[in-house]
Design a protein around this motif. Structure first.
Motif, PDB file in Angstrom:
ATOM      1  N   VAL A 189       0.840  -1.203   0.000  1.00  0.00           N
ATOM      2  CA  VAL A 189       0.000   0.000   0.000  1.00  0.00           C
ATOM      3  C   VAL A 189       0.877   1.256   0.000  1.00  0.00           C
ATOM      4  N   ALA A 190       1.965   1.208   0.773  1.00  0.00           N
ATOM      5  CA  ALA A 190       2.873   2.358   0.818  1.00  0.00           C
ATOM      6  C   ALA A 190       3.424   2.640  -0.581  1.00  0.00           C
ATOM      7  N   GLY A 191       3.556   1.588  -1.405  1.00  0.00           N
ATOM      8  CA  GLY A 191       4.060   1.769  -2.761  1.00  0.00           C
ATOM      9  C   GLY A 191       2.984   2.212  -3.738  1.00  0.00           C
ATOM     10  N   GLY A 192       1.780   2.500  -3.247  1.00  0.00           N
ATOM     11  CA  GLY A 192       0.738   3.021  -4.127  1.00  0.00           C
ATOM     12  C   GLY A 192      -0.316   2.010  -4.514  1.00  0.00           C
ATOM     13  N   GLY A 193      -0.173   0.758  -4.075  1.00  0.00           N
ATOM     14  CA  GLY A 193      -1.181  -0.254  -4.391  1.00  0.00           C
ATOM     15  C   GLY A 193      -2.410  -0.092  -3.516  1.00  0.00           C
ATOM     16  N   THR A 194      -3.498  -0.721  -3.918  1.00  0.00           N
ATOM     17  CA  THR A 194      -4.732  -0.675  -3.144  1.00  0.00           C
ATOM     18  C   THR A 194      -5.058  -2.087  -2.660  1.00  0.00           C
ATOM     19  N   VAL A 195      -5.406  -2.218  -1.383  1.00  0.00           N
ATOM     20  CA  VAL A 195      -5.769  -3.517  -0.837  1.00  0.00           C
ATOM     21  C   VAL A 195      -7.202  -3.472  -0.331  1.00  0.00           C
ATOM     22  N   VAL A 196      -7.998  -4.451  -0.734  1.00  0.00           N
ATOM     23  CA  VAL A 196      -9.316  -4.644  -0.139  1.00  0.00           C
ATOM     24  C   VAL A 196      -9.288  -6.001   0.531  1.00  0.00           C
ATOM     25  N   LEU A 197      -9.577  -6.044   1.838  1.00  0.00           N
ATOM     26  CA  LEU A 197      -9.617  -7.348   2.473  1.00  0.00           C
ATOM     27  C   LEU A 197     -10.867  -7.481   3.316  1.00  0.00           C
ATOM     28  N   SER A 198     -11.353  -8.704   3.410  1.00  0.00           N
ATOM     29  CA  SER A 198     -12.495  -8.957   4.274  1.00  0.00           C
ATOM     30  C   SER A 198     -12.008  -9.726   5.485  1.00  0.00           C
ATOM     31  N   SER A 199     -12.671  -9.497   6.602  1.00  0.00           N
ATOM     32  CA  SER A 199     -12.267 -10.177   7.821  1.00  0.00           C
ATOM     33  C   SER A 199     -13.377 -10.035   8.831  1.00  0.00           C
ATOM     34  N   HIS A 200     -13.430 -10.952   9.803  1.00  0.00           N
ATOM     35  CA  HIS A 200     -14.294 -10.607  10.918  1.00  0.00           C
ATOM     36  C   HIS A 200     -13.501 -10.416  12.204  1.00  0.00           C
ATOM     37  N   VAL A 201     -12.196 -10.237  12.058  1.00  0.00           N
ATOM     38  CA  VAL A 201     -11.390  -9.878  13.223  1.00  0.00           C
ATOM     39  C   VAL A 201     -11.267  -8.352  13.241  1.00  0.00           C
ATOM     40  N   MET A 202     -12.128  -7.714  14.054  1.00  0.00           N
ATOM     41  CA  MET A 202     -12.208  -6.242  14.074  1.00  0.00           C
ATOM     42  C   MET A 202     -10.888  -5.601  14.436  1.00  0.00           C
ATOM     43  N   ASP A 203     -10.258  -6.225  15.442  1.00  0.00           N
ATOM     44  CA  ASP A 203      -9.025  -5.686  15.982  1.00  0.00           C
ATOM     45  C   ASP A 203      -7.986  -5.514  14.887  1.00  0.00           C
ATOM     46  N   LEU A 204      -7.887  -6.556  14.063  1.00  0.00           N
ATOM     47  CA  LEU A 204      -6.904  -6.587  12.999  1.00  0.00           C
ATOM     48  C   LEU A 204      -7.208  -5.523  11.943  1.00  0.00           C
ATOM     49  N   VAL A 205      -8.476  -5.432  11.571  1.00  0.00           N
ATOM     50  CA  VAL A 205      -8.884  -4.443  10.581  1.00  0.00           C
ATOM     51  C   VAL A 205      -8.587  -3.042  11.102  1.00  0.00           C
ATOM     52  N   GLU A 206      -8.870  -2.835  12.379  1.00  0.00           N
ATOM     53  CA  GLU A 206      -8.658  -1.519  12.986  1.00  0.00           C
ATOM     54  C   GLU A 206      -7.181  -1.143  12.965  1.00  0.00           C
ATOM     55  N   ARG A 207      -6.317  -2.143  13.172  1.00  0.00           N
ATOM     56  CA  ARG A 207      -4.889  -1.853  13.216  1.00  0.00           C
ATOM     57  C   ARG A 207      -4.316  -1.607  11.823  1.00  0.00           C
ATOM     58  N   MET A 208      -4.823  -2.324  10.797  1.00  0.00           N
ATOM     59  CA  MET A 208      -4.184  -2.265   9.485  1.00  0.00           C
ATOM     60  C   MET A 208      -4.822  -1.271   8.530  1.00  0.00           C
ATOM     61  N   CYS A 209      -6.153  -1.183   8.553  1.00  0.00           N
ATOM     62  CA  CYS A 209      -6.847  -0.501   7.475  1.00  0.00           C
ATOM     63  C   CYS A 209      -7.022   0.991   7.763  1.00  0.00           C
ATOM     64  N   ASP A 210      -7.091   1.783   6.680  1.00  0.00           N
ATOM     65  CA  ASP A 210      -7.401   3.205   6.865  1.00  0.00           C
ATOM     66  C   ASP A 210      -8.831   3.511   6.439  1.00  0.00           C
ATOM     67  N   HIS A 211      -9.451   2.566   5.694  1.00  0.00           N
ATOM     68  CA  HIS A 211     -10.852   2.724   5.323  1.00  0.00           C
ATOM     69  C   HIS A 211     -11.583   1.431   5.658  1.00  0.00           C
ATOM     70  N   VAL A 212     -12.852   1.524   6.028  1.00  0.00           N
ATOM     71  CA  VAL A 212     -13.629   0.315   6.285  1.00  0.00           C
ATOM     72  C   VAL A 212     -15.031   0.448   5.707  1.00  0.00           C
ATOM     73  N   ALA A 213     -15.648  -0.715   5.493  1.00  0.00           N
ATOM     74  CA  ALA A 213     -17.068  -0.761   5.175  1.00  0.00           C
ATOM     75  C   ALA A 213     -17.668  -1.852   6.050  1.00  0.00           C
ATOM     76  N   VAL A 214     -18.812  -1.568   6.643  1.00  0.00           N
ATOM     77  CA  VAL A 214     -19.518  -2.571   7.437  1.00  0.00           C
ATOM     78  C   VAL A 214     -20.674  -3.091   6.588  1.00  0.00           C
TER      79      VAL A 214
END
Lengths: 268, 530
Positions: free
Chosen positions: A200-225
């Motif tokens: 992502v730092a190199g300009g790529g875009t990542v979309v990931l799904s998860s149900h581990v909230m903690d992990l999403v909160e730590r890694m992601c800058d955008h979310v959708a519920v």
């Protein structure tokens, strides 16, 4: 094909470009029999974002991501991958897309190295480029020792990592990962996380799904519920969680958090 | 436990019918066929009640023995075993095998084949009901015999799968299986030959055969009933005891095989040396580095490493053997049969690709996400197969013509082979994109077929077989003319056959490729089902 050209184009791209969405979903709908799995879903994933899709089991996350990556034909709606209409022109759309599907087999009678190489060649990446990238990817993911082992004999975590290598070998600009941390041990998880962060730092875009909230909160800058096939909230992380934690906000939005005082006494 | 498994089987059957109206149609057809079998064969058996005992006895013993053998052996070659209640699903439930096996056995009895076998066995018991005590023995024997049959089908397929899964023994097992199948044929032929020698002989032969069968493991139960009817109580009880021992032994083998393969997680491969040379040798490296070349390289590796492909390839090797053994055992001059070797091998190999995508199972996802063009996918699969099949067909054609002493027919035979192989590849390229049907997943039992797929399988196989034959018809006609009247017509056949072969392959790649481009997600959905 023109894989090389895209890599160069990406490196000259300004880091904070205009917010043209890397992935745009418009009115995606899928019905399985009587059950409406995804209900006219709209979603925009800004380019360069680390985007987390969260939702309870059966919310339609996998169905949505399958329709966004060309694996499942939607009943209605469109998916734009980096501006290309995926279902109108699947081949052009898929060329710059990397996908890690959940719960599908790999060609597991190949060795790890053969599989990553195969994934690259299938996408038309030149042989010499594949020969250079495949060992590098396996090395970065800690699979160098297992490069010559058949994938069928890999552990669940190793399988996930080699599948990720397959999704990356053609240097995609958008990476869609369905449950990338399922069945992955903490060490492998950390490896995958740092690889994605630098991507992502190199300009790529990542979309990931998860149900581990903690992990999403730590890694992601955008979310959708997502719940019941609809987007309940989306935006950058701070807007969505609005002061509290993502988990509180999630339970709030989805509902169904149950007070168990007094029931299930026999379990104690 | 037993009751739970029976309920599970019934629930699964009912839910299977609910999935689509076609399942119900298939089920109703199956029921009608079963009723027909029970009505005709069953009536015949019951009528034997009024025949002399030295007729009724051998008939019941003979058919009973054949039924047990059929249950044990047929699933290895065709149809597969119905895995509605799949033992590997119970791996996590910590069910002791002593409870799992009886439950699975009774669950296996539930269903049309089990019901038909049980009813016919009881009809056989009726034929031997010469006294109250004899009837009791006959009924017990019928139940034991039926259970042995069902258990044997599970034991042989589970054991074969366990052997195949251990990579070291796999090749040997496939070879032994092939040889056994080949040896079955002359046995049948010898019998058929004797039939021609006269009906009187036949009755005597049947009686002899039944006497022998009665002392073999699949025959004990039925012979016990015949003994009881004849009042030979000592032998009857001895054979009944032996029959029970056989049933126990079969169940034991099954339980053992389950321990080795079935109750483990299905995806787990065998252990052993799995480090493999990452480069596959000269041929693999010479393939082009295009997507189609990559697909071909992967398919070639799979022909070597996946038991399901090995079973498929082994069935091709059986063709020439059959042509050698069948006529020889019939006391026929085997020479002229060899003419068919080339065209037959061409037909079997070309046609065998008709469900290739389903063999990928959900791994085909990679082709869809990578946006592989349908044409490249088709071309890669055909190229991989052609690399080893074309030389094989060539050798079979030339060798067949020379062994038969008909070198003059070589052009005609080559034409027919080329047309059949090309039509096979063409039809396969279209069929695997148009009408894929689910098959056993990688690492699964290659002798089982996913439930609910039987009708689709049968239909797809029938239509593709007819299509390949129809498309090769001009070259086959030329072969016939050359064979019967004018050998020079073979040269026309060669031209026509080669032209048709190329045309069908090209049409298959383009049409099938376009179809796959349009239908990739739908094809994936079928392939991923099992």
């Amino acid at each position: 094909m023109d894989d090389q050209g895209e890599t160069v184009q990406h490196q000259t791209q300004p880091p904070a470009g205009p917010p043209a969405p890397a992935l745009a979903l418009r009115g995606l709908t899928k019905r399985f029999g009587d059950k409406l799995a995804v209900d006219a879903l709209d979603l925009d994933v800004p380019a360069g974002s680390f985007f987390g899709v969260v939702g309870p089991n059966g919310a339609g996350k996998t169905t949505t991501l399958s329709m966004a990556t060309g694996l499942l034909r939607p009943d209605a709606g469109r998916a734009f991958v980096l501006g290309a209409d995926l279902w109108a022109d699947p081949i052009a759309g898929k060329r710059r897309l990397g996908v890690l599907p959940d719960g599908v087999r790999l060609f597991d009678r190949l060795t790890g190295l053969e599989l990553v190489r195969y994934s690259g060649l299938l996408r038309g990446v030149p042989r010499d480029v594949v020969e250079q990238r495949a060992p590098e990817l396996l090395d970065a993911l800690g699979l160098a020792d297992a490069a010559g082992t058949l994938v069928v004999d890999y552990s669940a975590g190793m399988t996930k990592k080699v599948a990720l290598a397959c999704a990356l070998v053609h240097a995609p600009r958008l990476l869609v990962l369905d449950e990338p941390f399922e069945a992955v041990d903490p060490v492998s998880g950390a490896t995958i996380r740092s690889l994605l962060t630098s991507y992502v730092a190199g300009g790529g875009t990542v979309v990931l799904s998860s149900h581990v909230m903690d992990l999403v909160e730590r890694m992601c800058d955008h979310v959708a519920v997502i719940s019941a096939g609809r987007v309940l909230a989306t935006g950058d992380l701070d807007t969505v969680r609005g002061g509290g934690t993502l988990e509180e906000r999630f339970v709030d939005l989805v509902g169904g958090g149950r007070d168990l005082t007094g029931s299930l006494d026999w379990l104690r | 436990m037993v009751a739970t498994l029976l309920r599970l089987k019934l629930t699964l059957l009912r839910n299977g019918l609910r999935r689509s109206p076609w399942q119900i149609v298939a089920f109703v057809l199956g029921v009608l066929y079963a009723l027909f079998l029970v009505a005709t064969v069953g009536a015949g058996l019951v009528a034997l009640r009024f025949a002399a005992l030295d007729v009724a006895g051998p008939v019941v013993v003979g058919t009973g023995t054949l039924a047990v053998l059929g249950w044990a052996l047929i699933p290895l070659v065709a149809f597969g075993v119905d895995e509605t209640v799949d033992p590997s699903r119970f791996a996590t439930f910590a069910v002791p095998r002593t409870q799992l096996v009886p439950g699975l056995l009774l669950a296996g009895l539930v269903g049309l084949p089990g019901a038909v076998t049980l009813l016919l066995s009881l009809a056989g018991a009726a034929a031997l009901s010469r006294s109250a005590a004899a009837t009791a023995v006959a009924v017990v024997a019928a139940v034991v015999g039926t259970l042995t049959a069902v258990a044997a089908s599970r034991a042989t397929t589970t054991a074969a799968a366990a052997l195949l899964r251990a990579r070291r023994t796999r090749d040997v097992a496939v070879l032994v299986g092939g040889v056994l199948i080949v040896l079955l044929a002359p046995g049948v032929n010898l019998l058929a030959q004797r039939v021609e020698d006269g009906l009187g002989d036949l009755a005597a032969l049947g009686r002899d055969a039944a006497a022998v069968a009665g002392w073999t493991p699949p025959g004990f139960a039925w012979a016990a009933a015949a003994d009881a009817a004849a009042g030979r109580w000592g032998t009857a009880l001895l054979r009944l005891a032996l029959a029970l021992l056989v049933l126990a032994a079969v169940l034991g083998v099954w339980a053992l095989a389950l321990g080795r393969s079935g109750t483990g997680p299905a995806a787990g491969g065998g252990s052993g040396s799995t480090r493999t040379a990452t480069r596959g040798g000269g041929l693999l490296d010479r393939l082009p580095d295009t997507p189609a070349g990559a697909v071909a390289r992967r398919c070639l590796l799979y022909w070597r490493r996946d038991p399901r492909y090995l079973v498929s390839a082994a069935s091709v090797a059986v063709v020439p053997l059959l042509l050698l053994v069948l006529p020889l055992s019939a006391g026929d001059d085997s020479g002229r049969w060899f003419l068919a070797a080339g065209p037959l091998v061409a037909f079997v190999t070309g046609w065998s690709l008709h469900d290739d995508v389903a063999y990928d199972h959900s791994a085909f996802t990679l082709h869809v996400t990578a946006g592989v063009r349908g044409r490249d996918d088709r071309a890669g699969r055909v190229l991989a197969a052609a690399l080893w099949q074309v030389p094989l067909v060539l050798v079979a054609t030339v060798a067949g013509a020379l062994v038969a002493g008909r070198g003059d027919l070589l052009p005609a035979l080559a034409g027919a082979s080329a047309a059949l192989l090309g039509a096979g590849y063409g039809v396969s390229s279209v069929a695997s994109a148009l009408a894929p049907y689910p098959v056993a997943p990688p690492g699964g039992n290659p002798f089982s077929s996913p439930r609910g797929a039987a009708t689709a399988t049968l239909l797809a196989q029938l239509v593709t077989t007819l299509a390949v034959t129809a498309l090769a018809l001009p070259a086959l006609a030329a072969l016939l003319v050359a064979l019967l009247w004018a050998p020079w017509a073979g040269w026309i056949g060669l031209l026509v056959g080669a032209g048709l072969g190329v045309l069908w392959v090209w049409l298959g790649l383009t049409r099938g490729g376009a179809l796959l481009d349009r239908r990739a997600p739908e094809v994936l959905a079928v392939a991923a089902r099992s």
